[in-house]
Write a protein that holds these residues in place. Structure first.
Motif, PDB file in Angstrom:
ATOM      1  N   VAL A 202      -7.583   5.089  -3.312  1.00  0.00           N
ATOM      2  CA  VAL A 202      -6.752   4.296  -4.240  1.00  0.00           C
ATOM      3  C   VAL A 202      -7.366   2.905  -4.384  1.00  0.00           C
ATOM      4  O   VAL A 202      -7.581   2.210  -3.384  1.00  0.00           O
ATOM      5  CB  VAL A 202      -5.301   4.191  -3.736  1.00  0.00           C
ATOM      6  CG1 VAL A 202      -4.476   3.325  -4.699  1.00  0.00           C
ATOM      7  CG2 VAL A 202      -4.676   5.574  -3.593  1.00  0.00           C
TER       8      VAL A 202
ATOM      9  N   ASP B   8       0.801  -1.226   0.000  1.00  0.00           N
ATOM     10  CA  ASP B   8       0.000   0.000   0.000  1.00  0.00           C
ATOM     11  C   ASP B   8       0.831   1.273   0.000  1.00  0.00           C
ATOM     12  O   ASP B   8       0.281   2.382   0.025  1.00  0.00           O
ATOM     13  CB  ASP B   8      -0.934   0.018   1.212  1.00  0.00           C
ATOM     14  CG  ASP B   8      -1.920  -1.140   1.177  1.00  0.00           C
ATOM     15  OD1 ASP B   8      -2.178  -1.641   0.061  1.00  0.00           O
ATOM     16  OD2 ASP B   8      -2.411  -1.538   2.245  1.00  0.00           O
TER      17      ASP B   8
ATOM     18  N   THR C  72      -5.643   6.028  -8.665  1.00  0.00           N
ATOM     19  CA  THR C  72      -5.758   7.060  -7.634  1.00  0.00           C
ATOM     20  C   THR C  72      -6.773   8.103  -8.073  1.00  0.00           C
ATOM     21  O   THR C  72      -6.665   8.658  -9.184  1.00  0.00           O
ATOM     22  CB  THR C  72      -4.403   7.725  -7.387  1.00  0.00           C
ATOM     23  OG1 THR C  72      -3.444   6.725  -7.041  1.00  0.00           O
ATOM     24  CG2 THR C  72      -4.503   8.746  -6.251  1.00  0.00           C
TER      25      THR C  72
ATOM     26  N   ARG D  33      -6.795  -0.827  -6.032  1.00  0.00           N
ATOM     27  CA  ARG D  33      -5.673  -1.633  -6.536  1.00  0.00           C
ATOM     28  C   ARG D  33      -6.167  -2.939  -7.159  1.00  0.00           C
ATOM     29  O   ARG D  33      -7.106  -3.561  -6.650  1.00  0.00           O
ATOM     30  CB  ARG D  33      -4.676  -1.928  -5.411  1.00  0.00           C
ATOM     31  CG  ARG D  33      -3.904  -0.705  -4.944  1.00  0.00           C
ATOM     32  CD  ARG D  33      -2.953  -1.046  -3.816  1.00  0.00           C
ATOM     33  NE  ARG D  33      -2.102   0.095  -3.468  1.00  0.00           N
ATOM     34  CZ  ARG D  33      -2.454   1.067  -2.654  1.00  0.00           C
ATOM     35  NH1 ARG D  33      -3.671   1.058  -2.083  1.00  0.00           N
ATOM     36  NH2 ARG D  33      -1.614   2.058  -2.404  1.00  0.00           N
TER      37      ARG D  33
ATOM     38  N   ALA E 268      -2.547   0.610  -9.472  1.00  0.00           N
ATOM     39  CA  ALA E 268      -3.281   1.436  -8.509  1.00  0.00           C
ATOM     40  C   ALA E 268      -3.923   2.615  -9.227  1.00  0.00           C
ATOM     41  O   ALA E 268      -3.232   3.390  -9.911  1.00  0.00           O
ATOM     42  CB  ALA E 268      -2.346   1.924  -7.416  1.00  0.00           C
TER      43      ALA E 268
END
Length: 589
Positions: free
Chosen positions: A117, A58, A111, A119, A109
């Protein structure tokens, strides 16, 4: 012409039709990416960072560089980041497409402007729902109310940043592009597979080394295309990722070597110099030797070795081109076929150096060009081989036909058209074998023209030949499956009949004698009559040819002795006539 020859002659038309269909599909689907598709490259929209693999999933690097090239990432993690402009894309309907799979793990990811975010990740051996045909990985941005601000990619142990191809497209276009690319790749693989199977069947049928190498080359290209496009993951999903990429490298080197072998084995020593042949074989061997370690590498100087391999492949192709040119100048028909087959692949490989192949065919890159060039090559050579082998089969069939005609002529009397002694014996043996199994009687008739020498002496040999032809016309209509007719030589004719008893046999002989005696030869011998004496040997059980002939000859002698123009018969009660032969009986006319 046999059915196989017809199939060989029809095959080129079928292959041409299939090629036209594929070309129409290619034209319909388009050559280039839609205008809204955007290529992302390092230094152009993509910034990068390199870190250790121990960084948490992360956590992202704090800084990204947008200049230069990344280094030291092969045993670590390569980060790529691209900002998304709301003016260029609809941020709630984007897909990211990645065209490289030589890595251990990839995390994408998305954003958003509100800091959230999302993923998605894949790893070697497990691409899940993200893989698509065409060597593609697709990541769809989740629908959210917030604006998509950036896309970040994390590659663990990626083999080469230079080989990465990344695109941003609208989701609807992504579906169209991946489907279209899958159709094109499927069509190319089908063409290659058909060529491989067809050449393999040719190799087995005609025992030609060239067809075997061509079939092996087409099969290796099918395997390479399946691995590169990831179609094989339908069957082997655990091969997803670096393993498939490494196999592709090895298969591509093997395919180059097999293609070179197919050329040099088809051109004989008369048309191709020994040094040029050895150079081509040496370069193809060097390609394989360099391709083996390159296919096993996960890190190290992959880009440098890849460049060296590319130079070797280029040198090999140039050598093959020189080989084809030399053989063509020296009159090789095979070289002309190879020139047409290799022209397109060489032009394709050369042209990729002058334009951006990564933007063509929806980002599939030069591989899709190579795949279709290989399909073109195998189809061209298959069509050429089909024509050559069809012509060879036609020539072989004509030769067999001529041989059969020659053998038939060797068994025929040139003057009368009836079988000669050799043909008569062959036919008699067949009938005797059949009658022996059926336990039926057979009889041989020897027919000799009376006083024939005087006809030649008085009227000439030409007139005698016409007389013999007339007698042959009297006998020829009796030819059937149970009756053989022949001219044994000179003025002597013979017949073998099966299934006739004594009375019927004598009537048959008298019919023949009367037919010969009444035939009009006035055109060559005026009013002189021509008669014949007939000797018959009849066996109650099938005898051999020589026994029947001896007995019929004795009966003919008896008919001559008793005044000619008559029939004499002799009966055989056993295969050997020496102990069980009745005295010939002559019947007056």
């Amino acid at each position: 012409m046999d059915r196989e020859s017809l199939r060989l002659r029809r095959f080129p038309k079928a292959m041409k039709a299939l090629c036209m269909i594929v070309c129409m599909v290619m034209m319909g689907l388009g050559w280039s990416s839609p205008a809204s598709s955007e290529m992302l490259r390092i230094g152009h929209r993509l910034c990068y960072a390199v870190s250790e693999m121990t960084m948490p999933r992360d956590v992202m690097p704090s800084t990204f560089s947008c200049a230069g090239v990344p280094e030291g990432y092969q045993m670590g993690t390569l980060w790529l980041r691209a900002s998304v402009s709301p003016d260029t894309h609809k941020s709630d309907d984007l897909s990211l497409i990645v065209h490289s799979s030589r890595f251990d793990r990839l995390i994408v990811a998305f954003t958003y402007a509100d800091g959230i975010v999302e993923r998605q990740d894949v790893r070697s051996g497990d691409f899940g729902i993200h893989w698509r045909a065409g060597g593609q990985l697709v990541f769809q941005a989740p629908h959210r109310d917030a604006q998509l601000a950036a896309v970040t990619l994390r590659f663990d142990k990626v083999a080469s940043a230079r080989l990465l191809r990344i695109r941003l497209v609208q989701r609807g276009e992504e579906s169209t592009q991946t489907t279209g690319l899958a159709i094109l790749i499927g069509a190319a693989l089908v063409l290659l597979l058909v060529g491989a199977v067809y050449n393999a069947s040719l190799a087995l049928a005609v025992r030609k080394q060239f067809s075997a190498w061509q079939a092996a080359w087409a099969a290796s290209m099918v395997a390479w295309g399946a691995c590169w496009s990831q179609i094989h993951l339908f069957v082997f999903p655990k091969m997803a990722g670096a393993l498939s990429a490494q196999i592709c490298t090895g298969l591509s080197c093997l395919a180059i070597a097999l293609a070179t072998l197919s050329v040099v084995t088809a051109l004989n020593d008369v048309h191709l110099s020994r040094w040029l042949r050895r150079t081509a074989l040496g370069l193809s061997g060097a390609v394989v030797l360099l391709g083996i370690p390159l296919s096993m590498m996960r890190s190290g100087p992959i880009d440098q070795l890849g460049a060296a391999l590319g130079m070797l492949v280029l040198a090999d192709l140039v050598t093959v081109a020189f080989s084809i040119g030399q053989a063509w100048r020296r009159g090789s028909h095979e070289a002309r076929s190879f020139a047409g087959a290799w022209a397109v692949p060489m032009l394709v490989l050369a042209s990729t150096s002058f334009f951006d192949a990564d933007a063509m065919f929806w980002g599939a890159g030069s591989q899709i060009f190579v795949l279709f060039a290989a399909a073109w090559q195998t189809l061209w050579l298959s069509i050429a081989a089909s024509r050559v082998y069809a012509r060879m089969r036609v020539e072989r069939d004509l030769a067999w036909q001529a041989e059969a005609q020659a053998q038939e002529l060797a068994r025929r009397d040139a003057l009368t058209g009836l079988p000669n002694r050799r043909g008569f014996i062959d036919r008699v043996e067949t009938i005797l074998d059949h009658m022996r199994n059926a336990d039926e009687t057979v009889a041989m008739l020897l027919i000799d023209v009376d006083w024939f020498k005087s006809i030649n002496d008085v009227y000439g040999h030409d007139a005698g030949d016409v007389v013999l032809q007339g007698i042959a016309r009297c006998l020829a209509p009796e030819e059937s499956s149970v009756c053989a007719v022949a001219r044994l030589g000179g003025e002597e004719f013979a017949m073998l009949v099966a299934g006739m008893e004594n009375v019927a046999l004598m009537r048959f002989a008298e019919l023949l004698r009367g037919r010969i005696g009444s035939y009009d030869h006035g055109a060559v011998i005026a009013s002189r009559a021509v008669t014949a004496s007939i000797g018959i040997a009849r066996a109650e059980k099938a005898a051999d040819f020589h026994s029947l002939y001896r007995a019929a000859d004795e009966a003919l002698y008896e008919a001559k002795r008793c005044g000619r123009n008559r029939v004499a018969i002799q009966l055989l009660h056993a295969p050997e006539p020496s102990d069980n032969v009745r005295r010939p009986v002559a019947l007056e006319s």
